[in-house]
Design a protein around this motif. Structure first.
Motif, PDB file in Angstrom:
ATOM      1  N   ALA A  87      39.126  35.658  29.119  1.00  0.00           N
ATOM      2  CA  ALA A  87      40.147  36.691  29.465  1.00  0.00           C
ATOM      3  C   ALA A  87      39.952  37.006  30.834  1.00  0.00           C
ATOM      4  O   ALA A  87      40.993  37.321  31.487  1.00  0.00           O
ATOM      5  N   GLU A  88      38.709  37.092  31.250  1.00  0.00           N
ATOM      6  CA  GLU A  88      38.544  37.655  32.600  1.00  0.00           C
ATOM      7  C   GLU A  88      39.034  36.560  33.752  1.00  0.00           C
ATOM      8  O   GLU A  88      39.839  36.976  34.827  1.00  0.00           O
TER       9      GLU A  88
ATOM     10  N   GLU B  41      41.536  34.558  32.785  1.00  0.00           N
ATOM     11  CA  GLU B  41      42.889  34.240  32.954  1.00  0.00           C
ATOM     12  C   GLU B  41      43.561  35.508  33.570  1.00  0.00           C
ATOM     13  O   GLU B  41      44.664  35.630  34.163  1.00  0.00           O
ATOM     14  N   GLU B  42      42.951  36.666  33.567  1.00  0.00           N
ATOM     15  CA  GLU B  42      43.396  37.923  34.216  1.00  0.00           C
ATOM     16  C   GLU B  42      43.236  37.751  35.687  1.00  0.00           C
ATOM     17  O   GLU B  42      44.196  38.155  36.628  1.00  0.00           O
ATOM     18  N   SER B  43      42.424  36.794  36.207  1.00  0.00           N
ATOM     19  CA  SER B  43      42.139  36.689  37.670  1.00  0.00           C
ATOM     20  C   SER B  43      43.214  35.684  38.233  1.00  0.00           C
ATOM     21  O   SER B  43      43.337  35.852  39.475  1.00  0.00           O
TER      22      SER B  43
ATOM     23  N   ARG C  61      46.341  35.593  37.088  1.00  0.00           N
ATOM     24  CA  ARG C  61      47.571  35.837  36.692  1.00  0.00           C
ATOM     25  C   ARG C  61      48.507  36.547  37.869  1.00  0.00           C
ATOM     26  O   ARG C  61      47.987  36.862  38.810  1.00  0.00           O
TER      27      ARG C  61
END
Length: 346
Positions: A104-105, A107-109, A111
């Motif tokens: 998740a981290e 994917e967030e980076s 995005r």
């Protein structure tokens, strides 16, 4: 003997139904392929025969039974969007939770900004094509990148803990236990240290494999290596990929290993700073390889097919010579290989 039990007496005590059940149980063998399928189970149908099979009548009977059978009453009536019964909640261990948090981290980076995400989510294919035209890129590649899946994260390789100074002393002292040396990804080695390691190879009689990938090796150090390889017959595998070696120096390296005193059979020099070597250098490399009767594996990128075919044919010829020599020495094909006997169905 008096202690033995008479089977006739035991069977006389059993009822006919019990005897039939015992026979069915003993005769049933679901894994026995030599008996009919109807005999492999203990079930015996005792209903009277209804005659020949009539497929249409059977289908009509099944449909009639299905229509006349009342539906079971639902304990909780169906409502759209409402989950009936106990909702399944997956359970994860600590390792899985850590992996999910890391994903998740990542994917967030990667995005995009909220405005860009919103614009891309409602963009049509024509809008994407127009944007690719504005950016002067291939529309097909741009569409594939725009709708690509999130990037997958791979853990970096652990740092190389090899100490070059200790390796230099072991090679100089001709250590019998130092047969495979890996200097991959070691940054900060001085050119003098690299040259000393390559110079120590000249008189070493135990080292058989040397790998120095991504070590920022220059032409000067490779020149030292070339002079050492001309007098070393023990080293069999060498890898100096992903360095700063010029095309002409690579050709000099192939010239050095064509010496009769050299014993190298595998050489990898791909992914240098200058990958396009040109026809002249590739022909030099091909000529040097054709003079080498031992080399069997090389790792490099070639631009011209004619040169690649010449090199490939010579490498195949070298391997074939070893096979013929092995047969002439009386070694049968497959000698020394442990074969496993084939398994049968028995």
């Amino acid at each position: 003997m008096s202690d033995e039990v008479d089977l006739e007496d035991l069977l006389a005590v059993l009822s006919p139904a019990e005897v039939q059940a015992l026979v069915d149980e003993m005769a049933a063998d679901p894994d026995d392929v030599h008996i009919p399928a109807s005999v492999r189970t203990a079930y015996r149908c005792e209903k009277d025969s209804t005659g020949d099979l009539n497929r249409d009548s059977l289908i009509n009977c099944i449909n009639e039974i299905a229509l006349n059978t009342p539906d079971q009453e639902e304990k909780v009536k169906f409502e759209p969007g409402l989950k009936r019964g106990k909702v399944y909640v997956p359970k994860y261990n600590d390792e899985e939770l850590a992996a999910m948090a890391k994903q998740a981290e990542n994917e967030e980076s990667i995005r995009l900004d909220p405005e860009e995400e919103a614009a891309l989510s409602i963009a049509t294919l024509d809008d994407i094509m127009a944007l690719a035209d504005i950016l002067n890129t291939n529309p097909q590649d741009f569409v594939m990148e725009a709708y690509a899946d999130p990037l997958q994260y791979f853990e970096p390789d652990p740092p190389n803990t090899t100490k070059p100074e200790e390796i230099l002393e072991k090679i100089k002292n001709n250590d019998s236990n130092t047969k495979d040396v890996c200097l991959n990804n070691i940054q900060g080695m001085s050119e003098k240290l690299i040259c000393d390691i390559f110079e120590a190879i000249r008189g070493n009689e135990n080292l058989t494999k040397l790998s120095a990938v991504n070590c920022d090796i220059s032409d000067f150090a490779i020149a030292t290596l070339c002079s050492s390889l001309e007098q070393n017959s023990t080293l069999k595998s060498l890898s100096v990929e992903n360095n700063r070696i010029s095309p002409d120096t690579i050709a000099d390296l192939f010239d050095s290993i064509s010496s009769p005193n050299n014993g190298l059979i595998e050489l990898r020099v791909a992914s240098q700073a200058q990958q396009a070597m040109g026809y002249r250098v590739e022909c030099r490399i091909a000529d040097a390889i054709k003079k080498n009767p031992r080399l069997m594996k090389i790792g490099m990128s070639l631009e011209f097919k004619e040169v690649a075919e010449r090199i490939s044919k010579h490498l195949i010829s070298n391997m074939d010579k070893i096979r013929i020599k092995r047969l002439n020495d009386g070694v049968a094909p497959g000698a020394g290989v442990k074969w496993t006997a084939a398994r049968t169905l028995d």
